[in-house]
Motif scaffolding. Structure first.
Motif, PDB file in Angstrom:
ATOM      1  N   ILE A   1       6.538   2.452 -10.662  1.00 33.50           N
ATOM      2  CA  ILE A   1       6.765   1.322  -9.754  1.00 33.50           C
ATOM      3  C   ILE A   1       6.609  -0.006 -10.485  1.00 33.50           C
ATOM      4  CG2 ILE A   1       5.911   0.155  -7.691  1.00 33.50           C
ATOM      5  CD1 ILE A   1       7.569   2.714  -7.194  1.00 33.50           C
ATOM      6  N   ALA A   2       5.653  -0.079 -11.394  1.00 33.66           N
ATOM      7  CA  ALA A   2       5.480  -1.310 -12.175  1.00 33.66           C
ATOM      8  C   ALA A   2       6.749  -1.619 -12.970  1.00 33.66           C
ATOM      9  CB  ALA A   2       4.286  -1.178 -13.108  1.00 33.66           C
ATOM     10  N   ARG A   3       7.324  -0.591 -13.592  1.00 28.60           N
ATOM     11  CA  ARG A   3       8.569  -0.807 -14.349  1.00 28.60           C
ATOM     12  C   ARG A   3       9.687  -1.267 -13.425  1.00 28.60           C
ATOM     13  NH1 ARG A   3       7.010   4.037 -16.808  1.00 28.60           N
ATOM     14  NH2 ARG A   3       8.564   5.194 -15.582  1.00 28.60           N
ATOM     15  N   ARG A   4       9.761  -0.639 -12.245  1.00 25.98           N
ATOM     16  CA  ARG A   4      10.838  -0.994 -11.315  1.00 25.98           C
ATOM     17  C   ARG A   4      10.674  -2.422 -10.803  1.00 25.98           C
ATOM     18  NH1 ARG A   4      15.833  -0.994 -10.816  1.00 25.98           N
ATOM     19  NH2 ARG A   4      16.712  -0.585  -8.744  1.00 25.98           N
ATOM     20  N   LEU A   5       9.461  -2.815 -10.509  1.00 30.28           N
ATOM     21  CA  LEU A   5       9.226  -4.199 -10.089  1.00 30.28           C
ATOM     22  C   LEU A   5       9.687  -5.171 -11.173  1.00 30.28           C
ATOM     23  CD1 LEU A   5       5.673  -3.763  -8.525  1.00 30.28           C
ATOM     24  CD2 LEU A   5       7.731  -4.442  -7.269  1.00 30.28           C
ATOM     25  N   GLY A   6       9.379  -4.837 -12.426  1.00 25.69           N
ATOM     26  CA  GLY A   6       9.809  -5.687 -13.530  1.00 25.69           C
ATOM     27  C   GLY A   6      11.317  -5.755 -13.647  1.00 25.69           C
ATOM     28  N   GLU A   7      11.984  -4.608 -13.499  1.00 26.01           N
ATOM     29  CA  GLU A   7      13.449  -4.585 -13.583  1.00 26.01           C
ATOM     30  C   GLU A   7      14.089  -5.417 -12.488  1.00 26.01           C
ATOM     31  OE1 GLU A   7      13.552   0.026 -15.299  1.00 26.01           O
ATOM     32  OE2 GLU A   7      14.161  -0.434 -13.230  1.00 26.01           O
ATOM     33  N   LEU A   8      13.469  -5.396 -11.296  1.00 27.96           N
ATOM     34  CA  LEU A   8      14.028  -6.131 -10.155  1.00 27.96           C
ATOM     35  C   LEU A   8      13.566  -7.580 -10.098  1.00 27.96           C
ATOM     36  CD1 LEU A   8      13.560  -3.356  -7.448  1.00 27.96           C
ATOM     37  CD2 LEU A   8      15.729  -4.080  -8.478  1.00 27.96           C
ATOM     38  N   GLY A   9      12.610  -7.946 -10.941  1.00 27.78           N
ATOM     39  CA  GLY A   9      12.104  -9.315 -10.933  1.00 27.78           C
ATOM     40  C   GLY A   9      11.266  -9.637  -9.717  1.00 27.78           C
ATOM     41  N   LEU A  10      10.559  -8.645  -9.189  1.00 28.23           N
ATOM     42  CA  LEU A  10       9.739  -8.837  -7.996  1.00 28.23           C
ATOM     43  C   LEU A  10       8.266  -8.952  -8.356  1.00 28.23           C
ATOM     44  CD1 LEU A  10      11.328  -6.197  -5.568  1.00 28.23           C
ATOM     45  CD2 LEU A  10      11.581  -8.694  -5.438  1.00 28.23           C
ATOM     46  N   ALA A  11       7.626 -10.017  -7.887  1.00 24.78           N
ATOM     47  CA  ALA A  11       6.170 -10.116  -7.954  1.00 24.78           C
ATOM     48  C   ALA A  11       5.571  -9.239  -6.862  1.00 24.78           C
ATOM     49  CB  ALA A  11       5.730 -11.562  -7.781  1.00 24.78           C
ATOM     50  N   VAL A  12       4.261  -8.966  -6.946  1.00 19.65           N
ATOM     51  CA  VAL A  12       3.661  -8.044  -5.986  1.00 19.65           C
ATOM     52  C   VAL A  12       2.223  -8.447  -5.670  1.00 19.65           C
ATOM     53  CG1 VAL A  12       2.945  -6.454  -7.829  1.00 19.65           C
ATOM     54  CG2 VAL A  12       3.193  -5.597  -5.487  1.00 19.65           C
ATOM     55  N   THR A  13       1.859  -8.283  -4.408  1.00 17.03           N
ATOM     56  CA  THR A  13       0.472  -8.297  -3.965  1.00 17.03           C
ATOM     57  C   THR A  13       0.186  -6.942  -3.347  1.00 17.03           C
ATOM     58  OG1 THR A  13       0.550 -10.666  -3.481  1.00 17.03           O
ATOM     59  CG2 THR A  13      -1.229  -9.410  -2.481  1.00 17.03           C
ATOM     60  N   VAL A  14      -0.964  -6.359  -3.632  1.00 19.65           N
ATOM     61  CA  VAL A  14      -1.339  -5.069  -3.073  1.00 19.65           C
ATOM     62  C   VAL A  14      -2.084  -5.288  -1.760  1.00 19.65           C
ATOM     63  CG1 VAL A  14      -2.837  -3.056  -3.383  1.00 19.65           C
ATOM     64  CG2 VAL A  14      -1.339  -3.802  -5.244  1.00 19.65           C
ATOM     65  N   GLU A  15      -1.610  -4.629  -0.701  1.00 19.52           N
ATOM     66  CA  GLU A  15      -2.238  -4.731   0.608  1.00 19.52           C
ATOM     67  C   GLU A  15      -2.862  -3.382   0.979  1.00 19.52           C
ATOM     68  OE1 GLU A  15       0.090  -6.611   3.588  1.00 19.52           O
ATOM     69  OE2 GLU A  15       0.729  -8.237   2.275  1.00 19.52           O
ATOM     70  N   THR A  16      -3.971  -3.430   1.703  1.00 18.08           N
ATOM     71  CA  THR A  16      -4.747  -2.215   1.986  1.00 18.08           C
ATOM     72  C   THR A  16      -4.901  -1.978   3.478  1.00 18.08           C
ATOM     73  OG1 THR A  16      -6.860  -3.409   1.868  1.00 18.08           O
ATOM     74  CG2 THR A  16      -6.011  -2.457  -0.185  1.00 18.08           C
ATOM     75  N   GLY A  17      -3.921  -2.410   4.259  1.00 17.22           N
ATOM     76  CA  GLY A  17      -4.019  -2.282   5.713  1.00 17.22           C
ATOM     77  C   GLY A  17      -3.363  -1.049   6.279  1.00 17.22           C
ATOM     78  N   ALA A  18      -3.168   0.012   5.487  1.00 15.22           N
ATOM     79  CA  ALA A  18      -2.581   1.245   6.012  1.00 15.22           C
ATOM     80  C   ALA A  18      -3.435   1.789   7.154  1.00 15.22           C
ATOM     81  CB  ALA A  18      -2.457   2.282   4.896  1.00 15.22           C
ATOM     82  N   ARG A  19      -2.788   2.252   8.207  1.00 16.88           N
ATOM     83  CA  ARG A  19      -3.528   2.611   9.422  1.00 16.88           C
ATOM     84  C   ARG A  19      -4.323   3.901   9.271  1.00 16.88           C
ATOM     85  NH1 ARG A  19       1.538   0.673  11.492  1.00 16.88           N
ATOM     86  NH2 ARG A  19       1.298  -1.202  12.770  1.00 16.88           N
ATOM     87  N   TYR A  20      -3.739   4.905   8.622  1.00 15.17           N
ATOM     88  CA  TYR A  20      -4.362   6.227   8.630  1.00 15.17           C
ATOM     89  C   TYR A  20      -4.470   6.844   7.238  1.00 15.17           C
ATOM     90  CZ  TYR A  20      -3.625   5.863  13.660  1.00 15.17           C
ATOM     91  OH  TYR A  20      -3.645   5.443  14.963  1.00 15.17           O
ATOM     92  N   VAL A  21      -4.547   6.025   6.211  1.00 14.49           N
ATOM     93  CA  VAL A  21      -4.556   6.555   4.855  1.00 14.49           C
ATOM     94  C   VAL A  21      -5.877   7.256   4.530  1.00 14.49           C
ATOM     95  CG1 VAL A  21      -5.424   4.470   3.704  1.00 14.49           C
ATOM     96  CG2 VAL A  21      -3.866   6.020   2.484  1.00 14.49           C
ATOM     97  N   LEU A  22      -6.962   6.882   5.185  1.00 18.39           N
ATOM     98  CA  LEU A  22      -8.264   7.514   4.943  1.00 18.39           C
ATOM     99  C   LEU A  22      -8.617   8.555   5.998  1.00 18.39           C
ATOM    100  CD1 LEU A  22     -10.522   4.529   3.782  1.00 18.39           C
ATOM    101  CD2 LEU A  22      -9.612   6.395   2.397  1.00 18.39           C
ATOM    102  N   ASP A  23      -8.326   8.281   7.243  1.00 16.05           N
ATOM    103  CA  ASP A  23      -8.680   9.179   8.343  1.00 16.05           C
ATOM    104  C   ASP A  23      -7.468   9.327   9.252  1.00 16.05           C
ATOM    105  OD1 ASP A  23      -9.637  10.358  10.719  1.00 16.05           O
ATOM    106  OD2 ASP A  23     -11.625   9.479  10.464  1.00 16.05           O
ATOM    107  N   PRO A  24      -6.920  10.538   9.385  1.00 16.02           N
ATOM    108  CA  PRO A  24      -5.707  10.713  10.195  1.00 16.02           C
ATOM    109  C   PRO A  24      -5.930  10.570  11.685  1.00 16.02           C
ATOM    110  CG  PRO A  24      -6.505  12.848   9.439  1.00 16.02           C
ATOM    111  CD  PRO A  24      -7.349  11.803   8.752  1.00 16.02           C
ATOM    112  N   ARG A  25      -7.177  10.372  12.096  1.00 13.98           N
ATOM    113  CA  ARG A  25      -7.477  10.270  13.533  1.00 13.98           C
ATOM    114  C   ARG A  25      -8.031   8.913  13.958  1.00 13.98           C
ATOM    115  NH1 ARG A  25      -8.223  15.515  12.058  1.00 13.98           N
ATOM    116  NH2 ARG A  25      -7.370  17.106  13.467  1.00 13.98           N
ATOM    117  N   ARG A  26      -8.396   8.078  12.986  1.00 15.30           N
ATOM    118  CA  ARG A  26      -8.980   6.774  13.330  1.00 15.30           C
ATOM    119  C   ARG A  26      -8.188   5.666  12.652  1.00 15.30           C
ATOM    120  NH1 ARG A  26     -15.000   5.871  12.066  1.00 15.30           N
ATOM    121  NH2 ARG A  26     -14.600   7.174  10.226  1.00 15.30           N
TER     122      ARG A  26
END
Length: 282
Positions: free
Chosen positions: A57-82
């Protein structure tokens, strides 16, 4: 015109697309970057071969010229019920450490991607827990993450979120004081949240928050209603907001945040870019 701002779109509003397709779409539309939410459908932080996938993904971002910020607001990435659980505020130490370890992992992924910041939020205070205990747990947990952020050279950008323990700019400043104002600690300012609950206007919030801004999310919203809306469907006066961001010298990404509109993600990404490039004029 966009006053020279660097515009991005959040992948949490493109969850019906593969990540590679979402990135290509944003580059084709003319976005400057992407707010990349680590989730099971987009750079899953817990699936096998994380290092190899991150490198790709890092290589692809570079090829596309896209900057990135990482966000951690996924709803169920840690607990599939909460939703968004567990948080940094849990009474159970094992639950808290699950979130802490995820945020540290996000910092390391962000460093490998060359991201500008890692976004996070406090979470909702669990029923029956005292606010004082919540603030202590939040500071203790983020202290660990901030150590990792300092080592990685990636700022941590905490977002005030309506309904959370840390929901306002005043709450962010309380956290800064509790932590001793560490250098890696910054702010994610969501413009819609300013409209929703802050006493000052969104443009004034930008000016007040300028020294700590590390990430900006943007969408329309109505007063007192925490609902992320496409531009033009809410009440925000955007030209002063965009001007304030430019005037304060903010250099990070301004990322469109429409997590409940993935069904129309490609169309809304195009509409949002046109709106912002037109200076936010309705």
């Amino acid at each position: 015109m966009t006053h020279g701002l660097r515009l991005g779109y959040g992948t949490n509003g493109l969850t019906d697309l593969r990540l590679e397709d979402a990135l290509a779409l944003l580059a084709d539309l003319g976005y400057d970057g992407v707010g990349l939410t680590l989730d099971h459908m987009h750079l899953d932080p817990y699936a096998p071969d994380l290092a190899a996938r991150t490198s790709r993904i890092a290589r692809r971002l570079g090829e596309l010229g896209l900057a990135v910020t990482v966000e951690t607001g996924a709803r169920y990435v840690l607990d599939p019920r909460r939703k968004h659980g567990p948080t940094l505020l849990e009474a159970d130490a094992c639950d808290r450490w699950s979130r802490i370890r995820m945020l540290v992992r996000a910092v390391r992924i962000a460093a490998d991607l060359g991201a500008h910041a890692v976004h996070c939020f406090s979470g909702i205070l669990p029923p029956g827990e005292s606010a004082d205990d919540g603030w202590k747990r939040l500071a203790d947990g983020l202290g660990v993450v901030l150590d990792a952020a300092e080592e990685a050279g990636v700022p941590l950008a905490v977002e005030p979120e309506p309904g959370h323990l840390l929901e306002s700019l005043a709450d962010f400043h309380r956290l800064r004081a509790d932590l001793g104002d560490p250098a890696p600690l910054g702010l994610t300012l969501d413009i819609g949240h300013c409209q929703c609950l802050e006493p000052a206007s969104p443009a004034d919030c930008v000016r007040d928050a300028a020294p700590w801004l590390r990430h900006v999310q943007i969408e329309d919203m109505r007063r007192g209603v925490h609902e992320h809306l496409p531009f033009g469907d809410g009440e925000i006066d955007f030209p002063p907001v965009l001007a304030a961001l430019a005037d304060c010298g903010y250099q990070g990404l301004t990322v469109v945040e429409l997590p409940r509109h993935s069904h129309a993600g490609p169309e809304l990404a195009a509409h949002s870019l046109r709106f912002l490039r037109n200076g936010g004029t309705r």
